[in-house]
Design an enzyme around this catalytic site. Sequence first.
Site, short mmCIF file in Angstrom:
data_model
loop_
_atom_site.label_atom_id
_atom_site.label_comp_id
_atom_site.label_asym_id
_atom_site.label_seq_id
_atom_site.Cartn_x
_atom_site.Cartn_y
_atom_site.Cartn_z
N CYS A 117 2.70 8.47 -11.39
CA CYS A 117 3.21 7.15 -11.80
C CYS A 117 4.41 6.75 -10.93
O CYS A 117 4.23 6.40 -9.77
CB CYS A 117 3.52 7.15 -13.28
N HIS A 143 -1.28 8.60 -15.77
CA HIS A 143 -0.57 9.75 -16.34
C HIS A 143 -1.56 10.84 -16.78
O HIS A 143 -1.89 10.96 -17.96
CB HIS A 143 0.26 9.31 -17.55
N GLU A 158 -1.05 13.92 -17.25
CA GLU A 158 -0.44 14.89 -18.17
C GLU A 158 -0.59 14.48 -19.62
O GLU A 158 -0.40 15.30 -20.53
CB GLU A 158 1.03 15.10 -17.81
#
Length: 254
Positions: free
Chosen positions: A123, A224, A226
């Site tokens: 990001c 994202h 994660e």
Amino acid sequence: MASSGSEDLSPGSTARPLIGITTYYQEAAWGVWKGPAALIPGTYVEAVAAAGGVPVLLPPVATGVHVLDRLDGLITAGGTDVDPAEYGHERHRLTVSQPQRDTHDLALTRAALERDLPLLAICRGAQVLNVALGGTLIQHLPDVRPEANYQPSPGVFGEVGFTTTPGSLIASLLGPQASAPCYHHQGIAELGHGLVVTAVAPEGTIEAVELPDAGKWVLGVQFHPEQNPEDLRLFRGFIAAAAAHTSAPQGAQR
């Protein structure tokens, strides 16, 4: 940190590669305390650990680039906007930056590239990568793509679908099409030197960039990964590259 063959990435193994993760440094609260703190969402450290790495937090306070000589990979994490002064633009009214973190993340990114250290830029990290190589950013995507909504509401992640470029690193990990959580209002505009676009959303937003130089594992993603613990393909690919970097002869690493 040399290896004799196949990597043991089980918990507690000394073969698990050390992965630096850039952090915030700002006011926070924990227990009865409140004050400046170095922090990063737990999803980053959990994803690195689950994929076989050892997370090492890198606060933007007294972290010199020499720390990369002790690491096997670097993740530049999400966060606030990059200061537009870093790429020669005037500030948009909605741009919020942290100059201390910009200086830190740009320096580590450039140093990681110089060392051929595996780099996963997430990001804001992808935007830092682009700026570090001379690129520019769109400071507020709704100004140019009103139909694109990457922040449904404060603190709520959106979902973005994208198509990958055949033969690219991201395509090898995610296939020709994929989707992922997202949360951002800025994006990549002019590409930095050497970067190529390898994933794009239907509305035209750049979702992944790579630096396809020989010997480099560099991937910047606007989304994202994660935030999706059920899909660790990007992290596993990154950790595998970090493990290979660890076991390479010293002359080949740096």
